[in-house]
Design an enzyme around this catalytic site. Structure first.
Site, PDB file in Angstrom:
ATOM      1  N   SER A 150       0.843  -1.192   0.000  1.00  0.00           N
ATOM      2  CA  SER A 150       0.000   0.000   0.000  1.00  0.00           C
ATOM      3  C   SER A 150       0.877   1.239   0.000  1.00  0.00           C
ATOM      4  O   SER A 150       2.009   1.216   0.502  1.00  0.00           O
ATOM      5  CB  SER A 150      -0.898   0.016   1.242  1.00  0.00           C
ATOM      6  OG  SER A 150      -1.550   1.263   1.386  1.00  0.00           O
ATOM      7  N   TYR A 163      -1.742  -0.153  10.431  1.00  0.00           N
ATOM      8  CA  TYR A 163      -1.843  -0.541   9.022  1.00  0.00           C
ATOM      9  C   TYR A 163      -0.581  -0.136   8.268  1.00  0.00           C
ATOM     10  O   TYR A 163      -0.022  -0.932   7.496  1.00  0.00           O
ATOM     11  CB  TYR A 163      -3.074   0.105   8.393  1.00  0.00           C
ATOM     12  CG  TYR A 163      -3.276  -0.258   6.942  1.00  0.00           C
ATOM     13  CD1 TYR A 163      -3.809  -1.492   6.580  1.00  0.00           C
ATOM     14  CD2 TYR A 163      -2.930   0.633   5.925  1.00  0.00           C
ATOM     15  CE1 TYR A 163      -3.999  -1.835   5.249  1.00  0.00           C
ATOM     16  CE2 TYR A 163      -3.111   0.297   4.590  1.00  0.00           C
ATOM     17  CZ  TYR A 163      -3.647  -0.928   4.267  1.00  0.00           C
ATOM     18  OH  TYR A 163      -3.819  -1.267   2.936  1.00  0.00           O
TER      19      TYR A 163
END
Length: 280
Positions: A150, A163
């Site tokens: 990501s 995250y």
């Protein structure tokens, strides 16, 4: 440069988080490109089984496996079952992931912190470690590993500490494995790390894309990742502003970057209204 048919036709493809969203789209691309066998790993066995039945009608041998990738013993068992059915894996897509958006001190240590690290980072490591020796040994055809990371793994961002940590770790590990394979002469195995900004899968419901960074559709994201994987590119970043932000963060003093990221690009407020997928 290899094309999709060279890499995928006649291959065995394993996809984690395969029952829906981007995982389902990778599976459909594999079928369209002539994959002979597809292993669909997901905790949602019913949805994965329905997808496998649909894909198999095209002539591909698609099978669903209920695997909880947050558990190393489940991963080992899943590999054993998959290899018993399909003998080998040629293409591995580490797609499974979860997101928890909150202030760090509000995260539950087990349900949020540990689970995120297990699914987003350790699962890919465990699975790749199980399969990579076989992929290295079989030089009869090209091998591919796609690790879905990501843009959050390239830049710090409020409400994304855990995250982001899981994806920073994914990027560092993934690219290191790529370098190791190249230095050891295993050039038929290519590793691609995919770093997209927000994708409208529902996981990031409520998040807002930073300036000049539209939220991508799952089809846009999977197409970019797929094409990069086939070509054997080291890293794919989408959209273009991800690479721009990485460059600016690398050359600007941190206080100046913080101002630009916050007040100009609005990166630091992009998760302020995050809700996530209900029931996830």
């Amino acid at each position: 440069m290899p094309n999709t048919r060279d890499v995928i036709a006649g291959s065995t493809v394993l996809i984690t988080g395969a029952a829906r969203g981007m995982g389902e789209l990778y599976a459909r691309r594999a079928v369209a490109a002539g994959a002979a066998r597809i292993a669909l790993w997901d905790v949602d066995e019913a949805t994965a089984t329905a997808l496998a039945a649909e894909l198999s009608r095209s002539g591909t041998d698609a099978r669903a496996y209920r695997v909880d990738v947050s558990r190393s013993e489940d991963v080992r068992d899943g590999v054993a079952r998959t290899l018993a059915d399909f003998d080998r894996v040629d293409v591995l897509i580490n797609n499974a992931g979860i997101v928890r958006g909150s202030l760090f001190w509000e995260h539950d240590p087990e349900r949020d912190i540990e689970l995120t690290m297990r699914i987003n980072t350790l699962a890919a490591m465990w699975l790749t470690r199980e399969l990579l020796p076989g992929m290295i040994a079989d030089t009869s055809r090209p091998k591919r590993i796609l690790n879905v990371a990501s843009a959050a793994g390239t830049l710090a961002n409020p409400h994304m500490s855990v995250y982001a940590a899981s994806k920073w770790a994914m990027i560092g590990w993934s690219d290191s494995v790529r370098l190791e394979l190249g230095r050891e002469g295993h050039r038929h195995v290519k590793v691609t790390t995919f770093c997209p900004s927000y994708v409208s899968t529902g996981m990031f419901a409520g998040a807002r894309g930073p300036l000049l960074t539209p939220i991508m559709t799952p089809r846009q994201a999977t197409r970019a990742a797929w094409d990069g994987m086939i070509a054997g590119r080291a890293m794919v970043t989408k959209p273009w502003t991800v690479k721009l932000a990485m460059a600016l963060r690398g050359v600007l003093p941190t206080p100046l970057w913080d101002v630009i990221a916050d007040r100009v690009f609005h990166v630091y407020s992009s998760m302020d209204h995050f809700t996530g997928r209900p029931g996830a």
